[in-house]
Design an enzyme around this catalytic site. Structure first.
Site, PDB file in Angstrom:
ATOM      1  N   GLY A  11       0.826  -1.209   0.000  1.00  0.00           N
ATOM      2  CA  GLY A  11       0.000   0.000   0.000  1.00  0.00           C
ATOM      3  C   GLY A  11       0.859   1.258   0.000  1.00  0.00           C
ATOM      4  O   GLY A  11       2.095   1.196  -0.046  1.00  0.00           O
ATOM      5  N   PHE A  12       0.185   2.375   0.076  1.00  0.00           N
ATOM      6  CA  PHE A  12       0.866   3.674   0.029  1.00  0.00           C
ATOM      7  C   PHE A  12       1.847   3.827   1.204  1.00  0.00           C
ATOM      8  O   PHE A  12       3.069   3.871   1.018  1.00  0.00           O
ATOM      9  CB  PHE A  12      -0.216   4.763   0.003  1.00  0.00           C
ATOM     10  CG  PHE A  12       0.247   6.148   0.345  1.00  0.00           C
ATOM     11  CD1 PHE A  12       1.321   6.713  -0.323  1.00  0.00           C
ATOM     12  CD2 PHE A  12      -0.400   6.878   1.327  1.00  0.00           C
ATOM     13  CE1 PHE A  12       1.746   8.005  -0.009  1.00  0.00           C
ATOM     14  CE2 PHE A  12       0.010   8.161   1.646  1.00  0.00           C
ATOM     15  CZ  PHE A  12       1.090   8.715   0.988  1.00  0.00           C
ATOM     16  N   ASP A  32       0.805  -8.589   2.369  1.00  0.00           N
ATOM     17  CA  ASP A  32      -0.328  -7.845   1.813  1.00  0.00           C
ATOM     18  C   ASP A  32      -1.259  -8.826   1.122  1.00  0.00           C
ATOM     19  O   ASP A  32      -0.781  -9.792   0.524  1.00  0.00           O
ATOM     20  CB  ASP A  32       0.180  -6.806   0.788  1.00  0.00           C
ATOM     21  CG  ASP A  32      -0.758  -5.614   0.648  1.00  0.00           C
ATOM     22  OD1 ASP A  32      -1.914  -5.830   0.253  1.00  0.00           O
ATOM     23  OD2 ASP A  32      -0.333  -4.478   0.936  1.00  0.00           O
ATOM     24  N   THR A  36      -6.306  -3.730  -1.871  1.00  0.00           N
ATOM     25  CA  THR A  36      -6.157  -2.321  -2.259  1.00  0.00           C
ATOM     26  C   THR A  36      -4.697  -1.969  -2.547  1.00  0.00           C
ATOM     27  O   THR A  36      -4.424  -0.910  -3.094  1.00  0.00           O
ATOM     28  CB  THR A  36      -6.701  -1.371  -1.163  1.00  0.00           C
ATOM     29  OG1 THR A  36      -6.022  -1.651   0.058  1.00  0.00           O
ATOM     30  CG2 THR A  36      -8.196  -1.539  -0.966  1.00  0.00           C
ATOM     31  N   GLY A 103      -1.090 -11.504  18.657  1.00  0.00           N
ATOM     32  CA  GLY A 103      -0.726 -12.867  19.053  1.00  0.00           C
ATOM     33  C   GLY A 103       0.654 -13.239  18.535  1.00  0.00           C
ATOM     34  O   GLY A 103       1.466 -13.839  19.254  1.00  0.00           O
ATOM     35  N   LYS A 106       3.289 -11.432  20.526  1.00  0.00           N
ATOM     36  CA  LYS A 106       3.456 -12.066  21.852  1.00  0.00           C
ATOM     37  C   LYS A 106       4.315 -13.328  21.724  1.00  0.00           C
ATOM     38  O   LYS A 106       5.249 -13.527  22.494  1.00  0.00           O
ATOM     39  CB  LYS A 106       2.067 -12.404  22.399  1.00  0.00           C
ATOM     40  CG  LYS A 106       2.046 -12.995  23.769  1.00  0.00           C
ATOM     41  CD  LYS A 106       0.602 -12.977  24.296  1.00  0.00           C
ATOM     42  CE  LYS A 106       0.391 -14.051  25.347  1.00  0.00           C
ATOM     43  NZ  LYS A 106      -0.065 -15.330  24.780  1.00  0.00           N
ATOM     44  N   TYR A 146     -14.706   1.524   9.501  1.00  0.00           N
ATOM     45  CA  TYR A 146     -13.281   1.869   9.658  1.00  0.00           C
ATOM     46  C   TYR A 146     -13.038   2.426  11.057  1.00  0.00           C
ATOM     47  O   TYR A 146     -12.174   1.959  11.783  1.00  0.00           O
ATOM     48  CB  TYR A 146     -12.912   2.894   8.597  1.00  0.00           C
ATOM     49  CG  TYR A 146     -11.454   3.300   8.563  1.00  0.00           C
ATOM     50  CD1 TYR A 146     -10.464   2.376   8.267  1.00  0.00           C
ATOM     51  CD2 TYR A 146     -11.073   4.622   8.779  1.00  0.00           C
ATOM     52  CE1 TYR A 146      -9.120   2.762   8.204  1.00  0.00           C
ATOM     53  CE2 TYR A 146      -9.748   5.008   8.716  1.00  0.00           C
ATOM     54  CZ  TYR A 146      -8.771   4.079   8.426  1.00  0.00           C
ATOM     55  OH  TYR A 146      -7.453   4.456   8.357  1.00  0.00           O
ATOM     56  N   TYR A 160      -3.475  -5.980  25.323  1.00  0.00           N
ATOM     57  CA  TYR A 160      -2.288  -6.842  25.221  1.00  0.00           C
ATOM     58  C   TYR A 160      -1.098  -6.210  25.950  1.00  0.00           C
ATOM     59  O   TYR A 160      -0.289  -6.900  26.547  1.00  0.00           O
ATOM     60  CB  TYR A 160      -1.934  -7.111  23.746  1.00  0.00           C
ATOM     61  CG  TYR A 160      -2.551  -8.395  23.232  1.00  0.00           C
ATOM     62  CD1 TYR A 160      -3.919  -8.472  22.977  1.00  0.00           C
ATOM     63  CD2 TYR A 160      -1.780  -9.532  23.019  1.00  0.00           C
ATOM     64  CE1 TYR A 160      -4.495  -9.646  22.517  1.00  0.00           C
ATOM     65  CE2 TYR A 160      -2.349 -10.716  22.559  1.00  0.00           C
ATOM     66  CZ  TYR A 160      -3.702 -10.766  22.307  1.00  0.00           C
ATOM     67  OH  TYR A 160      -4.265 -11.930  21.861  1.00  0.00           O
ATOM     68  N   ARG A 187      -9.894   9.547  -2.645  1.00  0.00           N
ATOM     69  CA  ARG A 187      -9.454  10.574  -1.707  1.00  0.00           C
ATOM     70  C   ARG A 187      -9.220  11.863  -2.481  1.00  0.00           C
ATOM     71  O   ARG A 187      -8.981  11.876  -3.674  1.00  0.00           O
ATOM     72  CB  ARG A 187      -8.177  10.163  -0.991  1.00  0.00           C
ATOM     73  CG  ARG A 187      -8.280   8.777  -0.435  1.00  0.00           C
ATOM     74  CD  ARG A 187      -7.363   8.623   0.694  1.00  0.00           C
ATOM     75  NE  ARG A 187      -7.895   9.363   1.821  1.00  0.00           N
ATOM     76  CZ  ARG A 187      -7.823   8.944   3.086  1.00  0.00           C
ATOM     77  NH1 ARG A 187      -7.228   7.845   3.370  1.00  0.00           N
ATOM     78  NH2 ARG A 187      -8.345   9.671   4.053  1.00  0.00           N
TER      79      ARG A 187
HETATM   80  N1  UDP Z   1     -13.434  15.546  -1.244  1.00  0.00           N
HETATM   81  C1  UDP Z   1     -13.854  16.400  -2.241  1.00  0.00           C
HETATM   82  N2  UDP Z   1     -13.792  15.962  -3.544  1.00  0.00           N
HETATM   83  C2  UDP Z   1     -13.344  14.734  -3.898  1.00  0.00           C
HETATM   84  C3  UDP Z   1     -12.897  13.877  -2.882  1.00  0.00           C
HETATM   85  C4  UDP Z   1     -12.971  14.297  -1.558  1.00  0.00           C
HETATM   86  O1  UDP Z   1     -14.276  17.532  -1.975  1.00  0.00           O
HETATM   87  O2  UDP Z   1     -13.330  14.418  -5.108  1.00  0.00           O
HETATM   88  C5  UDP Z   1     -13.487  16.007   0.159  1.00  0.00           C
HETATM   89  C6  UDP Z   1     -14.169  15.049   1.132  1.00  0.00           C
HETATM   90  O3  UDP Z   1     -15.566  15.256   1.148  1.00  0.00           O
HETATM   91  C7  UDP Z   1     -13.500  15.429   2.443  1.00  0.00           C
HETATM   92  C8  UDP Z   1     -12.098  15.865   2.025  1.00  0.00           C
HETATM   93  O4  UDP Z   1     -12.165  16.135   0.621  1.00  0.00           O
HETATM   94  O5  UDP Z   1     -14.157  16.523   3.034  1.00  0.00           O
HETATM   95  C9  UDP Z   1     -11.028  14.818   2.278  1.00  0.00           C
HETATM   96  O6  UDP Z   1     -11.493  13.599   1.763  1.00  0.00           O
HETATM   97  P1  UDP Z   1     -10.642  12.294   1.716  1.00  0.00           P
HETATM   98  O7  UDP Z   1     -11.506  11.213   1.166  1.00  0.00           O
HETATM   99  O8  UDP Z   1      -9.356  12.573   1.034  1.00  0.00           O
HETATM  100  O9  UDP Z   1     -10.245  11.938   3.207  1.00  0.00           O
HETATM  101  P2  UDP Z   1     -10.997  12.003   4.628  1.00  0.00           P
HETATM  102  O10 UDP Z   1     -10.178  12.965   5.377  1.00  0.00           O
HETATM  103  O11 UDP Z   1     -12.416  12.486   4.474  1.00  0.00           O
HETATM  104  O12 UDP Z   1     -10.929  10.616   5.150  1.00  0.00           O
END
Ligand code: UDP
Length: 328
Positions: A11-12, A32, A36, A103, A106, A146, A160, A187
């Protein structure tokens, strides 16, 4: 040579941590399930003798042969779009996966660092967020899978630590960005940069007055590295306190990328936190750490990475307005 297991290695954040620990002279075992993650992020490590990779889902029993000194648990979907697509896996990796790794720690007498998140603060009623704030989370909302998995993760980790005397560390990661972010994870940074590169309008959710504080990946990795080797077992915020509204951020991205497109407004996803800014006083005092990379420099490096993607990658991974699927 010290051995470290890094989950979520493809991942990132996981891949950047693999790089860091390889550079520090560790033997790194990456793990992994590739739901994703992307092997492209770590393929440069495959030829190295002190790197191994296991394709495994940590929500099922985790076996690592031989000795192990450290574990970094970074396996988890980490974007709101992913939680909606794979909610059960998100819950499992934070709960069952964490249990398995505790686990393992440990059994091996290893020190374990768990990746927690600013999402444990939910839509915060306290600003900025210090570690002492207990949060404002909707358990049954789309982010609940999440947020609650991560809250459970913190609880079981502390159990733990207290009950078994395990050496544990908990980092609460605030929004972090940089090269290797997945272009279609929904994101805001990959979304805006992908849109700029495809010549599409930038989609701001809501009126864009909600805020975030973005930390460059190298700063995040440095904070995590220092925390692992500290003697502190309660949660520590790592993030960049430089806060900006999403609308202002969209304007910055328009300038940076030189796109001729405009901002369009779409519906705000449910439970989208209105403001987020880490209080990093504890990390400063404890780890003598603070972020060094400003937004301008960091965003430029990140955009350079996205510019380097092939046309196919750019279009194959186009983010299809998933927000419309979020039921209220
Ligand atoms: N956001 C947006 N346009 C997009 C994607 C996200 O305006 O195309 C907004 C989203 O609603 C949030 C902020 O950008 O308020 C950050 O979103 P992100 O999913 O990156 O991470 P979050 O901090 O919400 O987990």
């Amino acid at each position: 040579m010290k051995k470290i297991l890094i989950t979520g290695a493809a991942g990132f954040l996981g891949s950047h941590l693999c790089d860091r620990f390889i550079n520090e002279g560790f033997h790194v075992i990456g793990m992994d399930n590739l739901i994703t993650g992307d092997l492209k992020n770590i393929e440069h490590l495959f030829p190295l003798e002190n790197f191994e990779f296991y394709h495994h889902d940590v929500s099922t029993f985790v076996h690592v042969p031989g000795e192990l000194h450290y574990i970094l648990h970074f396996a988890s979907p980490a974007s709101p779009i992913d939680y909606l697509k794979i909610p059960i896996q998100t819950l499992k990796v934070g709960s069952l996966g964490t249990h398995n790794l505790l686990g393992l720690a440990k059994a091996k007498k290893a020190r374990i660092l768990i990746a927690s998140t600013s999402e444990v603060y939910g839509d915060p009623l306290v600003h900025p967020q210090a570690e002492s704030y207990y949060g404002n989370v909707n358990t049954i909302g789309p982010r609940g899978v999440y947020d609650e998995a991560k809250r459970f993760q913190e609880s079981i980790t502390m159990a733990y630590h207290r009950f078994h005397g395990l050496e544990t560390r908990i980092v609460r990661i605030f929004n972090t960005y940089g090269p290797r972010m997945r272009l279609n994870d929904g994101r805001v940074i990959p979304a805006f940069m992908g849109q700029a590169l495809r010549g599409q309008d930038l989609t701001v959710f809501g009126d864009g007055s909600q805020t975030r504080s973005f930390c460059y990946v190298d700063d995040q990795v440095e904070g995590i590295y220092r925390l692992l080797f500290s003697a502190y077992s309660n949660p520590v915020n790592i993030g960049n306190p430089n806060e900006i509204s999403i609308k202002d951020f969209a304007e910055e991205i328009i300038k940076l990328t030189g796109t001729k497109q405009k901002i369009i407004y779409e519906e705000l996803p449910i439970d989208d936190p209105m403001q987020r800014q880490p209080d990093i006083s504890l990390a400063k005092k404890l780890l003598n750490w603070e972020p060094k990379v400003g937004r301008e420099e960091g965003m430029k490096k990140t955009f350079d990475y996205f510019k380097g993607l092939t046309e196919e990658e750019l279009y194959k991974s186009e983010h299809k307005d998933f927000s419309k699927h979020i039921k209220r």
